[in-house]
Design a protein around this motif. Structure first.
Motif, PDB file in Angstrom:
ATOM      1  N   UNK A  10       0.842  -1.202   0.000  1.00 17.46           N
ATOM      2  CA  UNK A  10       0.000   0.000   0.000  1.00 17.46           C
ATOM      3  C   UNK A  10       0.872   1.246   0.000  1.00 17.46           C
ATOM      4  N   UNK A  11       1.895   1.274   0.877  1.00 14.81           N
ATOM      5  CA  UNK A  11       2.759   2.451   0.983  1.00 14.81           C
ATOM      6  C   UNK A  11       3.488   2.699  -0.325  1.00 14.81           C
ATOM      7  N   UNK A  12       3.992   1.616  -0.955  1.00 14.61           N
ATOM      8  CA  UNK A  12       4.737   1.739  -2.202  1.00 14.61           C
ATOM      9  C   UNK A  12       3.860   2.323  -3.311  1.00 14.61           C
ATOM     10  N   UNK A  13       2.659   1.827  -3.457  1.00 13.71           N
ATOM     11  CA  UNK A  13       1.775   2.297  -4.524  1.00 13.71           C
ATOM     12  C   UNK A  13       1.181   3.683  -4.210  1.00 13.71           C
ATOM     13  N   UNK A  15       2.828   6.095  -2.706  1.00 15.97           N
ATOM     14  CA  UNK A  15       3.895   7.033  -3.082  1.00 15.97           C
ATOM     15  C   UNK A  15       4.016   7.112  -4.591  1.00 15.97           C
ATOM     16  N   UNK A  16       3.835   5.977  -5.256  1.00 14.16           N
ATOM     17  CA  UNK A  16       3.930   5.981  -6.719  1.00 14.16           C
ATOM     18  C   UNK A  16       2.807   6.804  -7.341  1.00 14.16           C
ATOM     19  N   UNK A  17       1.662   6.851  -6.648  1.00 16.16           N
ATOM     20  CA  UNK A  17       0.522   7.638  -7.139  1.00 16.16           C
ATOM     21  C   UNK A  17       0.630   9.106  -6.739  1.00 16.16           C
ATOM     22  N   UNK A  18       1.693   9.452  -5.985  1.00 11.77           N
ATOM     23  CA  UNK A  18       1.906  10.843  -5.574  1.00 11.77           C
ATOM     24  C   UNK A  18       0.944  11.307  -4.488  1.00 11.77           C
ATOM     25  N   UNK A  19       0.532  10.383  -3.622  1.00 13.81           N
ATOM     26  CA  UNK A  19      -0.427  10.703  -2.566  1.00 13.81           C
ATOM     27  C   UNK A  19       0.238  10.662  -1.199  1.00 13.81           C
ATOM     28  N   UNK A  20      -0.142  11.587  -0.354  1.00 12.10           N
ATOM     29  CA  UNK A  20       0.259  11.531   1.052  1.00 12.10           C
ATOM     30  C   UNK A  20      -0.746  10.652   1.788  1.00 12.10           C
ATOM     31  N   UNK A  21      -0.380  10.289   3.025  1.00 11.86           N
ATOM     32  CA  UNK A  21      -1.326   9.494   3.818  1.00 11.86           C
ATOM     33  C   UNK A  21      -2.639  10.248   4.028  1.00 11.86           C
ATOM     34  N   UNK A  34      -5.579   5.873  10.282  1.00  7.96           N
ATOM     35  CA  UNK A  34      -5.976   4.548   9.800  1.00  7.96           C
ATOM     36  C   UNK A  34      -5.042   4.094   8.691  1.00  7.96           C
ATOM     37  N   UNK A  35      -4.718   5.005   7.754  1.00  8.98           N
ATOM     38  CA  UNK A  35      -3.797   4.675   6.656  1.00  8.98           C
ATOM     39  C   UNK A  35      -2.420   4.315   7.218  1.00  8.98           C
ATOM     40  N   UNK A  36      -1.984   5.079   8.208  1.00 11.05           N
ATOM     41  CA  UNK A  36      -0.682   4.817   8.815  1.00 11.05           C
ATOM     42  C   UNK A  36      -0.624   3.427   9.448  1.00 11.05           C
ATOM     43  N   UNK A  37      -1.737   3.001  10.089  1.00  9.74           N
ATOM     44  CA  UNK A  37      -1.777   1.675  10.721  1.00  9.74           C
ATOM     45  C   UNK A  37      -1.718   0.569   9.679  1.00  9.74           C
ATOM     46  N   UNK A  38      -2.364   0.804   8.503  1.00  8.05           N
ATOM     47  CA  UNK A  38      -2.303  -0.222   7.445  1.00  8.05           C
ATOM     48  C   UNK A  38      -0.866  -0.401   6.982  1.00  8.05           C
ATOM     49  N   UNK A  61      -8.610  -4.979  -7.611  1.00  9.59           N
ATOM     50  CA  UNK A  61      -8.761  -5.562  -6.274  1.00  9.59           C
ATOM     51  C   UNK A  61      -7.928  -6.834  -6.151  1.00  9.59           C
ATOM     52  N   UNK A  62      -7.874  -7.623  -7.264  1.00  8.58           N
ATOM     53  CA  UNK A  62      -7.101  -8.857  -7.198  1.00  8.58           C
ATOM     54  C   UNK A  62      -5.609  -8.552  -7.040  1.00  8.58           C
ATOM     55  N   UNK A  63      -5.134  -7.451  -7.615  1.00 11.12           N
ATOM     56  CA  UNK A  63      -3.728  -7.056  -7.456  1.00 11.12           C
ATOM     57  C   UNK A  63      -3.457  -6.599  -6.035  1.00 11.12           C
ATOM     58  N   UNK A  64      -4.427  -5.852  -5.466  1.00 12.98           N
ATOM     59  CA  UNK A  64      -4.261  -5.386  -4.090  1.00 12.98           C
ATOM     60  C   UNK A  64      -4.186  -6.569  -3.133  1.00 12.98           C
ATOM     61  N   UNK A  65      -5.049  -7.546  -3.345  1.00 17.00           N
ATOM     62  CA  UNK A  65      -5.064  -8.695  -2.441  1.00 17.00           C
ATOM     63  C   UNK A  65      -3.879  -9.627  -2.680  1.00 17.00           C
ATOM     64  N   UNK A  66      -3.354  -9.631  -3.900  1.00 17.93           N
ATOM     65  CA  UNK A  66      -2.172 -10.461  -4.192  1.00 17.93           C
ATOM     66  C   UNK A  66      -0.882  -9.748  -3.854  1.00 17.93           C
ATOM     67  N   UNK A  67      -0.968  -8.417  -3.544  1.00 15.56           N
ATOM     68  CA  UNK A  67       0.201  -7.585  -3.228  1.00 15.56           C
ATOM     69  C   UNK A  67       1.204  -7.566  -4.380  1.00 15.56           C
ATOM     70  N   UNK A  68       0.713  -7.575  -5.594  1.00 15.31           N
ATOM     71  CA  UNK A  68       1.571  -7.458  -6.766  1.00 15.31           C
ATOM     72  C   UNK A  68       0.727  -7.093  -7.981  1.00 15.31           C
ATOM     73  N   UNK A  69       1.382  -6.415  -8.919  1.00 16.24           N
ATOM     74  CA  UNK A  69       0.700  -6.065 -10.155  1.00 16.24           C
ATOM     75  C   UNK A  69       0.704  -7.274 -11.086  1.00 16.24           C
ATOM     76  N   UNK A  70      -0.391  -7.509 -11.731  1.00 11.17           N
ATOM     77  CA  UNK A  70      -0.539  -8.655 -12.626  1.00 11.17           C
ATOM     78  C   UNK A  70      -0.536  -8.184 -14.059  1.00 11.17           C
ATOM     79  N   UNK A  71       0.123  -8.983 -14.937  1.00  6.52           N
ATOM     80  CA  UNK A  71       0.142  -8.620 -16.353  1.00  6.52           C
ATOM     81  C   UNK A  71      -1.244  -8.724 -16.962  1.00  6.52           C
ATOM     82  N   UNK A  72      -2.013  -9.749 -16.580  1.00  7.04           N
ATOM     83  CA  UNK A  72      -3.354  -9.917 -17.117  1.00  7.04           C
ATOM     84  C   UNK A  72      -4.337  -9.779 -15.957  1.00  7.04           C
TER      85      UNK A  72
END
Length: 352
Positions: A10-13, A15-21, A34-38, A61-72
């Protein structure tokens, strides 16, 4: 799912999206704590937040739950079911919050309008007026003044000593008082903070006839008389009188009391003490009846809320009696001597 891996993802993405907590928290309508606790792997987001969180981070959602970006990117049935549940839960939660906010706003508006309505009804004024009557209820003193056919009930406050306020002078004339009062036009109740005598008011009444002897003894006096004075004609009530009652004692006239704003009167042993009291019907709807009784040599007044039907019947006015007669005759055949009298036919004044 590894909580540490999920938080770091979550933190990595974010920052990549240019968002603060805080910015991410505002999009999800949660706190930045709440974001900080996640991100620190102290807790997981609520299931209802998975879809909006993934969308904010540019993920599925499937990428978020898998904690990785999927090609398909594809949503399997379990994920789809989870999303459906998430959407419905989120929608209900948002509707609940909207109605809560609406309810609070409506309640605040209602209270504000009620306060404005109540405040607009209050009048704060300095007036010069006579006191119609005074009474003590539960240890609190009240005086009454007239306002457009109503009695205004004023609670005595400040330096107002109701016991020292006289309604009439020694000649029976009303006493004018300079008052500082605040009262409600809708409830006809308020308070008076200052009340000073401004002199007597001269009577403008015209005497109509001679004195009339009462049928029964009054206040223990055997020979009691009344003199009636015409005040004015009220279209809805009829004639309104002032009556002066006096007794003959040792051949001398002894004034007992003067009753103003009177529609009718009768005599009755009200308190069953063996002596007849004076029962008066007034023109005031707030105090329709007054009972005068002689106690320890002083005539005292009380104001019952209601009377028996028999006493009410004895206190009807000539106008009411005439209107009742007209109503009864209107139901009879209009022929010969049974025809009702003309509405303009004068009514002879009868003794109350």
């Amino acid at each position: 799912m590894n909580k540490q891996q999920f938080g770091s993802f979550i933190a990595e993405n974010r920052k990549a999206a240019g968002l603060t907590q805080r910015a991410l928290a505002e999009r999800l309508h949660v706190t930045d704590k709440a974001v900080s606790k996640w991100e620190r792997a102290l807790s997981y987001p609520d299931v209802t937040l998975l879809e909006p969180l993934a969308e904010a981070l540019g993920l599925g959602v499937e990428e978020l739950m898998a904690c990785q970006r999927l090609e398909r990117k594809r949503e399997e049935e379990p994920v789809q079911n989870l999303l459906e549940i998430s959407r419905e839960s989120l929608q209900k939660e948002r509707q609940k919050k909207v109605w809560q906010i609406f309810g609070v706003a409506l309640a605040v508006s209602a209270l504000a309008l009620a306060a404005m309505w109540q405040q607009a009804a209050y009048v704060h004024e300095q007036r010069t007026d006579s006191i119609i009557l005074k009474e003590t209820v539960g240890g609190t003193d009240y005086i009454y003044v007239e306002e457009e056919g109503h009695l205004v009930r004023l609670k005595c406050g400040g330096s107002v000593d109701a016991e020292q306020l006289e309604l009439t002078d020694e000649w029976g004339n009303e006493i004018a008082y300079k008052m500082d009062c605040r009262w409600n036009r809708r409830t006809y109740e308020g308070s008076v903070s200052a009340c000073a005598s401004g002199g007597s008011l001269c009577s403008v009444e015209n005497m109509l006839g001679a004195s009339l002897g009462l049928d029964y003894p009054l206040f223990g006096y055997r020979d009691v008389w009344s003199e009636y004075t015409y005040g004015y004609h009220d279209p809805s009530l009829g004639e309104v009188y002032t009556f002066t009652f006096w007794a003959k004692e040792a051949g001398e006239r002894k004034n007992l009391l003067k009753v103003r704003q009177c529609l009718a009167y009768t005599q009755e042993d009200w308190d069953q003490d063996g002596k007849r009291e004076l029962l008066v019907r007034t023109r005031w709807q707030e105090k329709p009846y007054t009972v005068y009784d002689l106690e320890d040599g002083v005539i005292q007044a009380s104001w019952p809320d209601d009377l028996s039907p028999e006493l009410k019947e004895r206190l009807i006015t000539d106008q009411e009696r005439y209107e009742r007669l007209q109503a009864n005759l209107a139901q009879m055949p209009e022929e010969g001597e049974n025809a009702p009298p003309s509405a303009g036919e004068p009514l002879q004044m009868t003794k109350p």
